[in-house]
Design a protein around this motif. Sequence first.
Motif, short mmCIF file in Angstrom:
data_model
loop_
_atom_site.label_atom_id
_atom_site.label_comp_id
_atom_site.label_asym_id
_atom_site.label_seq_id
_atom_site.Cartn_x
_atom_site.Cartn_y
_atom_site.Cartn_z
N TYR A 15 -4.14 5.66 -11.82
CA TYR A 15 -4.06 6.25 -10.49
C TYR A 15 -3.21 7.52 -10.55
O TYR A 15 -2.07 7.50 -11.03
N PHE A 16 -3.79 8.61 -10.03
CA PHE A 16 -3.12 9.90 -10.01
C PHE A 16 -2.96 10.38 -8.57
O PHE A 16 -3.62 9.89 -7.65
N LYS B 144 0.83 -1.21 0.00
CA LYS B 144 0.00 0.00 0.00
C LYS B 144 0.87 1.26 0.00
O LYS B 144 0.69 2.15 -0.84
N ASN B 145 1.80 1.34 0.93
CA ASN B 145 2.67 2.52 1.00
C ASN B 145 3.50 2.68 -0.26
O ASN B 145 3.77 3.80 -0.71
N VAL C 275 1.32 4.06 -3.17
CA VAL C 275 1.06 5.48 -2.96
C VAL C 275 2.30 6.30 -3.33
O VAL C 275 2.20 7.32 -4.03
N HIS C 276 3.46 5.85 -2.89
CA HIS C 276 4.71 6.57 -3.20
C HIS C 276 4.96 6.61 -4.71
O HIS C 276 5.29 7.67 -5.26
N LEU C 277 4.81 5.47 -5.37
CA LEU C 277 5.08 5.41 -6.81
C LEU C 277 4.13 6.30 -7.60
O LEU C 277 4.54 6.96 -8.56
N VAL C 278 2.87 6.33 -7.19
CA VAL C 278 1.90 7.20 -7.87
C VAL C 278 2.27 8.66 -7.66
O VAL C 278 2.23 9.47 -8.59
N GLN C 279 2.66 9.00 -6.45
CA GLN C 279 2.99 10.40 -6.14
C GLN C 279 4.17 10.91 -6.96
O GLN C 279 4.20 12.07 -7.37
N ILE C 280 5.16 10.05 -7.21
CA ILE C 280 6.37 10.51 -7.90
C ILE C 280 6.30 10.29 -9.42
O ILE C 280 7.21 10.70 -10.14
N HIS D 269 -10.19 3.08 -0.91
CA HIS D 269 -9.61 4.42 -0.83
C HIS D 269 -8.16 4.31 -0.37
O HIS D 269 -7.87 3.74 0.67
N LEU D 270 -7.27 4.84 -1.19
CA LEU D 270 -5.86 4.93 -0.82
C LEU D 270 -5.55 6.41 -0.60
O LEU D 270 -5.69 7.22 -1.52
N GLU D 271 -5.15 6.75 0.60
CA GLU D 271 -4.90 8.15 0.91
C GLU D 271 -3.81 8.72 0.00
O GLU D 271 -2.73 8.16 -0.12
#
Length: 220
Positions: free
Chosen positions: A138-139, A87-88, A91-96, A123-125
């Motif tokens: 995913y954005f 999960k983490n 989220v990190h990969l999408v953010q960068i 829901h993924l924060e």
Amino acid sequence: MRPRETLKYEKDVIDAFRLRKVLTMPEMKSMLHCSIATVSRRLKEWGALSSYNENARYYTLASIAKFNKKGLWKHEGVLFSKHGTLKNTVVHLVQISHRGLSNQELQSILGTSTTSYMAQQKHLEGVKPEKHNRQVVYFSCDDQVYKRQKDSRFPREPTAVKLPPDAISIIILVALLKSPGALPRQLSQILRGDGHQIDADIIDNLFEHHGLKKKPNISE
């Protein structure tokens, strides 16, 4: 202070990590001669990481893993992330990412399928899922990052240059023949005097389209 025997068992586990790179919970429980709860506490103290594939069955130490630029490490088919859980990591990969990530792109990066996992995540924060052409992308939820990612994945079509109708184009070109060298603003004024309300911008677009735009004199 822990008994000397316990410290020896812990040293044996650390040495085993250095030798074998990854260990399972049953293996560590046997080596430490203790309960699973105690093993879990030791792993937390050591900053250990669980694999994000193989049902999180394997563990390694952060000091042993050789992470790539995305913070991922693979050892004999077992996958780890410096970000901890799947999960983490997602989220990190999408953010960068520069353009968001689809399930197929996530799988390519992570080395394991994320389709079923992501389908279960309501829901993924920090992550915003959107469906495009039968696939979910995913954005980032950050407004500025989201806009940049969307623009990169779906470039906007260039705005078409507004050209006048053929009849108006003929009127403009005839006026240009009568006043060669006139600028669009000047032609617009001339045409207004003849009863034609034609903006200078329209004339400029027509000149640009037909290669009639006057080039600036660099000596001026």
